[in-house]
Design a protein around this motif. Sequence first.
Motif, PDB file in Angstrom:
ATOM      1  N   ASP A 127      -4.093   2.718  -4.053  1.00 47.71           N
ATOM      2  CA  ASP A 127      -4.095   2.279  -2.656  1.00 47.71           C
ATOM      3  C   ASP A 127      -2.695   2.398  -2.072  1.00 47.71           C
ATOM      4  N   LEU A 128      -2.420   3.546  -1.473  1.00 49.07           N
ATOM      5  CA  LEU A 128      -1.112   3.779  -0.883  1.00 49.07           C
ATOM      6  C   LEU A 128      -1.035   3.185   0.523  1.00 49.07           C
ATOM      7  N   THR A 129       0.163   2.779   0.916  1.00 47.27           N
ATOM      8  CA  THR A 129       0.380   2.328   2.282  1.00 47.27           C
ATOM      9  C   THR A 129       0.361   3.549   3.206  1.00 47.27           C
ATOM     10  N   PRO A 130       0.218   3.328   4.516  1.00 52.31           N
ATOM     11  CA  PRO A 130       0.229   4.479   5.438  1.00 52.31           C
ATOM     12  C   PRO A 130       1.498   5.325   5.307  1.00 52.31           C
ATOM     13  N   ASP A 131       2.652   4.695   5.154  1.00 48.86           N
ATOM     14  CA  ASP A 131       3.897   5.461   5.010  1.00 48.86           C
ATOM     15  C   ASP A 131       3.904   6.263   3.712  1.00 48.86           C
ATOM     16  N   GLU A 132       3.435   5.641   2.623  1.00 45.68           N
ATOM     17  CA  GLU A 132       3.367   6.343   1.342  1.00 45.68           C
ATOM     18  C   GLU A 132       2.396   7.508   1.406  1.00 45.68           C
ATOM     19  N   GLU A 133       1.259   7.271   2.044  1.00 44.03           N
ATOM     20  CA  GLU A 133       0.240   8.317   2.165  1.00 44.03           C
ATOM     21  C   GLU A 133       0.775   9.504   2.964  1.00 44.03           C
ATOM     22  N   TRP A 223       5.695   5.801  -3.163  1.00 47.08           N
ATOM     23  CA  TRP A 223       4.652   5.091  -3.909  1.00 47.08           C
ATOM     24  C   TRP A 223       5.090   4.786  -5.328  1.00 47.08           C
ATOM     25  N   ARG A 226       7.386   1.806  -5.339  1.00 53.15           N
ATOM     26  CA  ARG A 226       6.622   0.555  -5.247  1.00 53.15           C
ATOM     27  C   ARG A 226       5.935   0.238  -6.567  1.00 53.15           C
TER      28      ARG A 226
END
Length: 270
Positions: A127-133, A223, A226
């Motif tokens: 589950d990546l954050t929008p920035d990571e994605e 990612w 994190r």
Amino acid sequence: MTPSRFVEVEGGRLFYEVAGEGPGVVFVHPGLWDSRTWHGHFERFAERYRVARYDLRGYGRSSRLQPGRPYSHVDDLVAVMDAVGMEVAALVGCSMGGAVEIDVALEHPERVTALVLASSDLSGFEDLTPDEEAEWAALQAPVGKAVAAGELERAEELRMRIWAPLGTDDPAGARIRQIAFDNLHELTMDESGAITLDPPAIDRLEQIHAPTLVLPADHDPLWLRRASRLLAERIPAARVVEIPETDHVLNMRRPAEFDDAVLAFLDEVL
């Protein structure tokens, strides 16, 4: 001369090397590369520990993956430990190697005395954050296009921008690049037979009780940075050492600093 051998496993065989005397330590390499990433570390650690390193299935001198045939990196690591006579061992891994050793610590906690997790991945971290994605999609898109066009060497050069952004012209970077290109087949490797942990590690990190050293890479994708923070926060006996100016294969990029940090940790906990 370091003895090198093969251990037979279900559906293949694994190349490994073993040296030294003392408490057991097993090095587990990152994906894209093979056990040569531990050159230098292997010899230095063997001065005070019994050390093993091996090529994971599909990499280096170990058997290639067979499409759709089940295999387990967890079982393979345990098989290597059995082959070298290590009832227990500290596991030192980078990236995918870290993810494998986390899974071993969850499935076989009685076999693991300590964990070292360098720029580590972990199973179930999806589950990546929008920035990571957004960052990851931008990094991967040109790689995917090159692979689809059959331009594997170009794809690997593009991946070096992700995994070795500090450069590949210096001796460390050049070696990182060379070992990756020696495993160029990994770009199209069929990993559909991989047996995964259920539930995955991300749901079970609090169950890990082995002393753990987390080594993040400050030039890794968002990612993965994190992921290192998550490991440090949720593994009860975890501590963090930050080595500045490191990219993904941080032990190759900063070998002296890596050795100093890991040897100090192992000398304390083993």
